[in-house]
Write an enzyme that holds these catalytic residues in place. Sequence first.
Site, PDB file in Angstrom:
ATOM      1  N   TYR B  37      73.237  19.235   0.606  1.00  5.95           N
ATOM      2  CA  TYR B  37      73.440  18.230  -0.426  1.00  5.95           C
ATOM      3  C   TYR B  37      74.460  17.195   0.014  1.00  5.95           C
ATOM      4  O   TYR B  37      75.438  17.511   0.670  1.00  5.95           O
ATOM      5  CB  TYR B  37      73.996  18.867  -1.710  1.00  5.95           C
ATOM      6  CG  TYR B  37      73.007  19.682  -2.464  1.00  5.95           C
ATOM      7  CD1 TYR B  37      71.824  19.120  -2.896  1.00  5.95           C
ATOM      8  CD2 TYR B  37      73.266  21.006  -2.753  1.00  5.95           C
ATOM      9  CE1 TYR B  37      70.914  19.878  -3.610  1.00  5.95           C
ATOM     10  CE2 TYR B  37      72.365  21.770  -3.466  1.00  5.95           C
ATOM     11  CZ  TYR B  37      71.189  21.208  -3.897  1.00  5.95           C
ATOM     12  OH  TYR B  37      70.308  21.943  -4.598  1.00  5.95           O
ATOM     13  N   HIS B 193      72.592  18.912 -14.937  1.00 10.27           N
ATOM     14  CA  HIS B 193      72.675  19.355 -13.539  1.00 10.27           C
ATOM     15  C   HIS B 193      73.265  20.757 -13.423  1.00 10.27           C
ATOM     16  O   HIS B 193      73.453  21.266 -12.312  1.00 10.27           O
ATOM     17  CB  HIS B 193      73.514  18.380 -12.707  1.00 10.27           C
ATOM     18  CG  HIS B 193      72.764  17.124 -12.351  1.00 10.27           C
ATOM     19  ND1 HIS B 193      73.103  15.887 -12.842  1.00 10.27           N
ATOM     20  CD2 HIS B 193      71.679  16.929 -11.576  1.00 10.27           C
ATOM     21  CE1 HIS B 193      72.254  14.985 -12.369  1.00 10.27           C
ATOM     22  NE2 HIS B 193      71.377  15.585 -11.598  1.00 10.27           N
ATOM     23  N   ARG B 223      67.687   7.411  -4.136  1.00 15.91           N
ATOM     24  CA  ARG B 223      67.936   8.552  -3.252  1.00 15.91           C
ATOM     25  C   ARG B 223      66.639   9.318  -3.138  1.00 15.91           C
ATOM     26  O   ARG B 223      65.723   9.144  -3.948  1.00 15.91           O
ATOM     27  CB  ARG B 223      69.029   9.445  -3.785  1.00 15.91           C
ATOM     28  CG  ARG B 223      68.672  10.163  -5.080  1.00 15.91           C
ATOM     29  CD  ARG B 223      69.814  11.032  -5.568  1.00 15.91           C
ATOM     30  NE  ARG B 223      69.956  12.236  -4.769  1.00 15.91           N
ATOM     31  CZ  ARG B 223      69.513  13.440  -5.132  1.00 15.91           C
ATOM     32  NH1 ARG B 223      68.872  13.594  -6.273  1.00 15.91           N
ATOM     33  NH2 ARG B 223      69.687  14.501  -4.369  1.00 15.91           N
ATOM     34  N   ASN B 225      64.937  13.167  -2.957  1.00 21.83           N
ATOM     35  CA  ASN B 225      65.146  14.588  -3.160  1.00 21.83           C
ATOM     36  C   ASN B 225      63.868  15.278  -2.707  1.00 21.83           C
ATOM     37  O   ASN B 225      62.833  14.629  -2.544  1.00 21.83           O
ATOM     38  CB  ASN B 225      65.443  14.872  -4.627  1.00 21.83           C
ATOM     39  CG  ASN B 225      66.025  16.254  -4.825  1.00 21.83           C
ATOM     40  OD1 ASN B 225      66.453  16.910  -3.870  1.00 21.83           O
ATOM     41  ND2 ASN B 225      66.028  16.704  -6.073  1.00 21.83           N
ATOM     42  N   GLU B 265      60.721  13.363  -3.887  1.00 21.09           N
ATOM     43  CA  GLU B 265      60.945  12.487  -5.029  1.00 21.09           C
ATOM     44  C   GLU B 265      61.752  11.280  -4.579  1.00 21.09           C
ATOM     45  O   GLU B 265      62.851  11.425  -4.041  1.00 21.09           O
ATOM     46  CB  GLU B 265      61.719  13.225  -6.124  1.00 21.09           C
ATOM     47  CG  GLU B 265      60.909  14.335  -6.755  1.00 21.09           C
ATOM     48  CD  GLU B 265      61.719  15.159  -7.751  1.00 21.09           C
ATOM     49  OE1 GLU B 265      61.100  15.931  -8.483  1.00 21.09           O
ATOM     50  OE2 GLU B 265      62.960  15.016  -7.785  1.00 21.09           O
ATOM     51  N   TYR B 316      66.715  28.328  -5.143  1.00 23.42           N
ATOM     52  CA  TYR B 316      66.717  27.314  -6.195  1.00 23.42           C
ATOM     53  C   TYR B 316      65.451  26.456  -6.136  1.00 23.42           C
ATOM     54  O   TYR B 316      64.879  26.106  -7.156  1.00 23.42           O
ATOM     55  CB  TYR B 316      67.970  26.433  -6.066  1.00 23.42           C
ATOM     56  CG  TYR B 316      67.963  25.264  -7.024  1.00 23.42           C
ATOM     57  CD1 TYR B 316      68.068  25.478  -8.392  1.00 23.42           C
ATOM     58  CD2 TYR B 316      67.842  23.959  -6.555  1.00 23.42           C
ATOM     59  CE1 TYR B 316      68.053  24.407  -9.277  1.00 23.42           C
ATOM     60  CE2 TYR B 316      67.828  22.890  -7.429  1.00 23.42           C
ATOM     61  CZ  TYR B 316      67.934  23.124  -8.785  1.00 23.42           C
ATOM     62  OH  TYR B 316      67.920  22.058  -9.656  1.00 23.42           O
ATOM     63  N   LYS B 317      65.016  26.154  -4.943  1.00 21.45           N
ATOM     64  CA  LYS B 317      63.823  25.328  -4.789  1.00 21.45           C
ATOM     65  C   LYS B 317      62.543  26.161  -4.907  1.00 21.45           C
ATOM     66  O   LYS B 317      61.441  25.598  -4.831  1.00 21.45           O
ATOM     67  CB  LYS B 317      63.861  24.574  -3.457  1.00 21.45           C
ATOM     68  CG  LYS B 317      64.936  23.472  -3.427  1.00 21.45           C
ATOM     69  CD  LYS B 317      65.015  22.789  -2.073  1.00 21.45           C
ATOM     70  CE  LYS B 317      66.156  21.767  -1.994  1.00 21.45           C
ATOM     71  NZ  LYS B 317      65.898  20.547  -2.791  1.00 21.45           N
TER      72      LYS B 317
END
Lengths: 319, 346
Positions: B37, B193, B223, B225, B265, B316-317
């Site tokens: 990140y 978040h 950005r 993602n 994204e 998490y993904k």
Amino acid sequence: MSGETIAVRVVAAEAITPTIKRLRMVARDGARLPPYSAGSHTVLTMASGERVIRNAYSLLGSTLAGGAYEVAVLRAPRSRGGSAFVHDHVGEGHELTLSVPINLFPLNRRARHHVLVAGGIGITPIGAMADELAKVNASFELHYAVRNEARGAFCGDLAGRYGERVRLYVSERQERLHVHDILMRQPLGTHLYVCGPEGMIGNVLADARALGWPETSLHAERFLAAAGGAPFALRLAKSGVATTVGEDQTLLEAIEAAGIEAPFSCRGGVCGECELPVVSADGEIDHRDHYLSAEEKAAGCKIMPCVSRLRGRELVLDL
Amino acid sequence: MTIPFKTETFRDDFTFSNSEAAIRRFPFPFDRDAYMYAVNIEQHMPGPAKSATEFPIDIDEHYVAEMADRDLVLKADPLRCQSLPHMMTAEWDLLELLMTSMARDYPEHFSLERSGREWHWINRPLGIDQRFTFEDPATLPLSPMEYITRQCQGDFCLLDQRDDNLWMDAGIVTTQADWSLDFDLGMNFIEWHGPVPLAHEIGVFERALKFLLNLQQGRPVRRLNWTMTINPRLDTSPENYHRWGIDRTTVTPDNVGDKVHLRVELQALWRLPRSNAIVFSIRCYLIKMRELVTQPKWARRLHRVLRDLPGELADYKGLTNYRETTVAWLSKYDDGAPTSPGFHPD
């Protein structure tokens, strides 16, 4: 220059009171100026001979549909050049540069009722708020304190437009604005907005807090007139530039005058955009902003150059 | 230039695929062989011709099919599009931003004529011809936000700015990577978040919020993602988890190339003029592993990124089930050669 700018021409300049001048501006290329929300300000860039002056002014009205921009400029009693320049030199046909509108004093659109309080020239953003609230049929009341009616810009206009919703307080007629009494009778969910002299803002907010109003319902526009101070030496470590900050100059202006690009937005110590890291300070940093926390100010690692300066010999910044 | 719009599906028989041109313009999200990140925000400036960032709003060959999929999602679940009452001004701001951008950048497909408040909008690919009065909701068949976002690729959230925070008070979200507008509606930036691992500890969200609160008109930012999706499914929502969650267990060494998709994204944020709100757009791009490995640099790099990804991030993904199989498949395309810096294919 930080951010987008718009080249404009003054199409009307009018003294609306002995000390307040209103400027009406349109884009030089004829394009539609972007709409903005009530409470927005713009930074005017003016060239006075060799010197470049940049001052922030609230935008009047609220041109939700886009159109000409208007600002009202009070001749500051101890002007460092900006307001005096507008009063003495800016007239119809004059070309200026504006920043795109920025809003650091927005309406809270979830409020059930809005209490607007203005003192003197503080009416400029407050009047824009009344305009926008009236357009969307929101509930509001406006309290406007002035020394006398002749000096109160827009007194007649506001009364004509908003009738009962406007209360005028003229100090020469011994009329006093008792904010405590006004706040006492407000329903839950009311938001308070105040703009005016620093002392007035302090008193209004103190009254609201004493009555138990939550901080999130209190809004104040407290632009600091960037004031001068004793001169000091400035060194920019990365750029390798050494210069002096004059007594009538802000730190940010000295950086710009040295030809170094520095970020900025409000030029009034509230938005945080111009924050710079301090390498060393031979003297005491005079923090004048409303942005850094007390701990950050005490640590001395950061400075807001639009309003703050050094009481001492030399300041070294990481720029 | 006329875009050849494809007929394809993002559910059931999953006929979605990318043309060679669409592969070349895919917004590959890794500029090095590892991922962590960062506040990877940059100005949303026009990118190279034909790239996904050439224009502020990107319309591509999947436009017509994506809009049909959005309609199916909304029919089944109207709560994917919600707006609190104080967001109406922001809805009009969004409609203006999208209509003016699309008409300016794709004049062969969209046109907008404005005479004061009387507007005339034509959308040729979807066969729409609409006259309406700007800021008069009674003159449109739907609310301004739903009306225009049913005609624009990407999810859109409208963030109200107050109390030095951003609040998700309106949006249309049908192509999401496992998050829910219905759940997040009314939350602030720090709250929504909340579930993200690791990033809080390094102060990412506080810095990003501070930056966004000062976002200026005319200076949008973006950005990238990323995550991964099994089958080219746009609607991977928590509401429909029972339909797609199980797909993660169906990956085998033989079907990686067709089943496993990199999901990117392109997120952009604009300050809106009348409302002082921010629009957060989340434009989803999908690419099959078989399509991605046609670009050798991307194949090498994705192999290394996936192989070395911290376990918390993979969890998490939602990659944990099929990561090993996918890494093994990609390893055939990684000869160990160094990769050049930057995102673009060699």
